[in-house]
Write a protein that holds these residues in place. Structure first.
Motif, mmCIF file in Angstrom:
data_model
loop_
_atom_site.group_PDB
_atom_site.id
_atom_site.type_symbol
_atom_site.label_atom_id
_atom_site.label_comp_id
_atom_site.label_asym_id
_atom_site.label_seq_id
_atom_site.Cartn_x
_atom_site.Cartn_y
_atom_site.Cartn_z
ATOM 1 N N VAL A 1 37.849 17.988 11.742
ATOM 2 C CA VAL A 1 37.822 19.045 12.752
ATOM 3 C C VAL A 1 38.691 18.566 13.908
ATOM 4 O O VAL A 1 38.403 17.537 14.521
ATOM 5 C CB VAL A 1 36.384 19.324 13.228
ATOM 6 N N HIS A 2 39.747 19.287 14.201
ATOM 7 C CA HIS A 2 40.758 18.843 15.151
ATOM 8 C C HIS A 2 40.449 19.396 16.547
ATOM 9 O O HIS A 2 40.368 20.620 16.737
ATOM 10 C CB HIS A 2 42.148 19.318 14.714
ATOM 11 N N GLY B 1 44.716 31.013 13.713
ATOM 12 C CA GLY B 1 44.716 32.377 13.203
ATOM 13 C C GLY B 1 43.416 32.772 12.546
ATOM 14 O O GLY B 1 42.815 33.798 12.879
ATOM 15 N N ALA B 2 42.951 31.964 11.593
ATOM 16 C CA ALA B 2 41.711 32.275 10.879
ATOM 17 C C ALA B 2 40.516 32.248 11.820
ATOM 18 O O ALA B 2 39.600 33.073 11.702
ATOM 19 C CB ALA B 2 41.502 31.288 9.732
ATOM 20 N N ALA B 3 40.511 31.311 12.776
ATOM 21 C CA ALA B 3 39.385 31.199 13.702
ATOM 22 C C ALA B 3 39.294 32.419 14.608
ATOM 23 O O ALA B 3 38.200 32.948 14.853
ATOM 24 C CB ALA B 3 39.518 29.931 14.542
ATOM 25 N N ILE B 4 40.441 32.872 15.137
ATOM 26 C CA ILE B 4 40.428 34.047 16.016
ATOM 27 C C ILE B 4 39.890 35.262 15.262
ATOM 28 O O ILE B 4 39.038 36.007 15.775
ATOM 29 C CB ILE B 4 41.845 34.315 16.555
ATOM 30 N N ARG C 1 36.566 24.021 1.533
ATOM 31 C CA ARG C 1 35.963 22.869 2.212
ATOM 32 C C ARG C 1 35.809 23.121 3.711
ATOM 33 O O ARG C 1 34.760 22.851 4.303
ATOM 34 C CB ARG C 1 36.827 21.625 1.978
ATOM 35 N N SER C 2 36.851 23.623 4.351
ATOM 36 C CA SER C 2 36.779 23.808 5.800
ATOM 37 C C SER C 2 35.888 24.986 6.177
ATOM 38 O O SER C 2 35.264 24.980 7.242
ATOM 39 C CB SER C 2 38.179 23.971 6.400
ATOM 40 N N ALA D 1 38.492 23.456 12.728
ATOM 41 C CA ALA D 1 38.250 23.351 11.290
ATOM 42 C C ALA D 1 39.229 24.179 10.464
ATOM 43 O O ALA D 1 39.709 23.721 9.429
ATOM 44 C CB ALA D 1 36.818 23.770 10.967
ATOM 45 N N VAL D 2 39.521 25.410 10.905
ATOM 46 C CA VAL D 2 40.323 26.316 10.061
ATOM 47 C C VAL D 2 41.622 26.772 10.720
ATOM 48 O O VAL D 2 42.379 27.537 10.119
ATOM 49 C CB VAL D 2 39.506 27.562 9.640
#
Length: 319
Positions: free
Chosen positions: A107-108, A211-214, A178-179, A207-208
């Motif tokens: 997780v960055h 784009g995917a997180a938003i 996984r994420s 984690a993702v």
């Protein structure tokens, strides 16, 4: 708590994958000394510093260590945590971009430098930062609800199940099975600890990716799922959501909680919820019916509501 510190640029792959040796005609992987020290600790920290200075061969050797806590043929205790730190590759000494498989296991989180904190530290000394203790852990219901929410999102956005990044963002978090599982774990932990929306957004983004997180967070904001425990306590209170994604998430969470409880009464109440759902969302009700039918607790009596579900059960191949 023991802390073990590494700088990847001065390590070899065998420092993480294990050192091969022959015994009785077969090759085994002996764990290095640092792994033996952590193996005897109930709690510990493996700190991988300057991660972007690690060459690709060393990064590849870290994969099982970071995800599974396995070094050679030795498994580290569950209480061992893995934390890494790194500068961006263009700022690191002879920097390497993180390989996507390694980036996907982390997780960055960006760590901005506060100029005022630096000035104060140089002037009066550096204070020891407080170490918060996680006093709340996610309940079974919170964990299953979080997993159901992630599953419902991926049900409507299947293209985001796995989306390997290309170019400059390959060394950051990206969507994969996984994420997304990590997102479900983080979401439940945030719910249990009442973390702020900013903290939740930072963890999911780490984690993702952006784009995917938003997209997930915007979708989650309007989800408003019912509490599965409350619904199973009083099935007649359940109101079927109009949106198909909300219906999928709500029923999946309810079925998951009922299966995890392994209780005959709760299992029967879950069928009452399925009966309510069958009228407006037979496809989702069919999926939940299949889940419940294959996880019947010992002594559970099929409720009378199941009679009304004959078409649904027949469609599911359960009759």
């Amino acid at each position: 708590m023991r802390t073990t510190f590494f700088i990847g640029s001065i390590r070899e792959p065998s420092d993480f994958a294990g050192i091969p040796f022959v015994i009785n005609g077969s090759v085994q992987l002996a764990p290095p000394q640092w792994a033996k020290r952590l193996q005897d600790e109930p709690h510990g920290l493996l700190f991988l510093d300057e991660l972007t200075t690690s060459p690709p061969a060393v990064q590849a050797a870290m994969l099982r260590v970071v995800l599974e806590r396995v070094v050679g043929e030795t498994t580290l205790p569950p209480g061992i945590r893995v934390v890494a730190a790194a500068n961006p590759p263009d700022e690191a000494a002879d920097g390497w971009e993180l390989a996507p498989p390694l980036a996907n296991r982390l997780v960055h989180l960006d760590w901005p430098v506060d100029p005022q904190a630096v000035a104060k530290g140089l002037a009066v000394g550096w204070a020891t930062p407080p170490l918060p203790t996680l006093r709340s852990v996610a309940s079974s219901s919170q964990t299953l609800s979080a997993r159901a929410a992630v599953a419902a999102f991926l049900h409507v956005r299947p293209a985001l199940v796995s989306d390997l990044p290309k170019g400059l963002n390959s060394g950051r978090g990206w969507p994969s099975p996984r994420s997304w599982e990590a997102v479900a774990t983080l979401l439940a932990a945030c719910e249990a600890t009442r973390a702020s929306e900013d903290a939740r957004a930072a963890l999911i983004t780490g984690a993702v990716g952006d784009g995917a997180a938003i997209e997930f967070l915007e979708w989650l904001e309007h989800l408003d799922l019912p509490d599965p425990d409350a619904v199973l306590a009083d099935p007649t209170s359940f109101e079927m959501p109009e949106r198909s994604d909300r219906a999928f998430a709500a029923l999946t969470a309810i079925a998951s909680v009922a299966v995890a409880a392994d209780d005959a009464d709760i299992w029967s109440r879950a069928w009452e919820v399925v009966a309510i759902a069958a009228g407006s969302a037979p496809d989702v009700a069919t999926m939940v019916a299949r889940t419940l039918s294959t996880h019947r607790p010992v002594g559970a009596v099929i409720p009378s509501a199941v009679v009304a579900l004959a078409p649904v059960l027949r469609a599911a191949g359960l009759l």
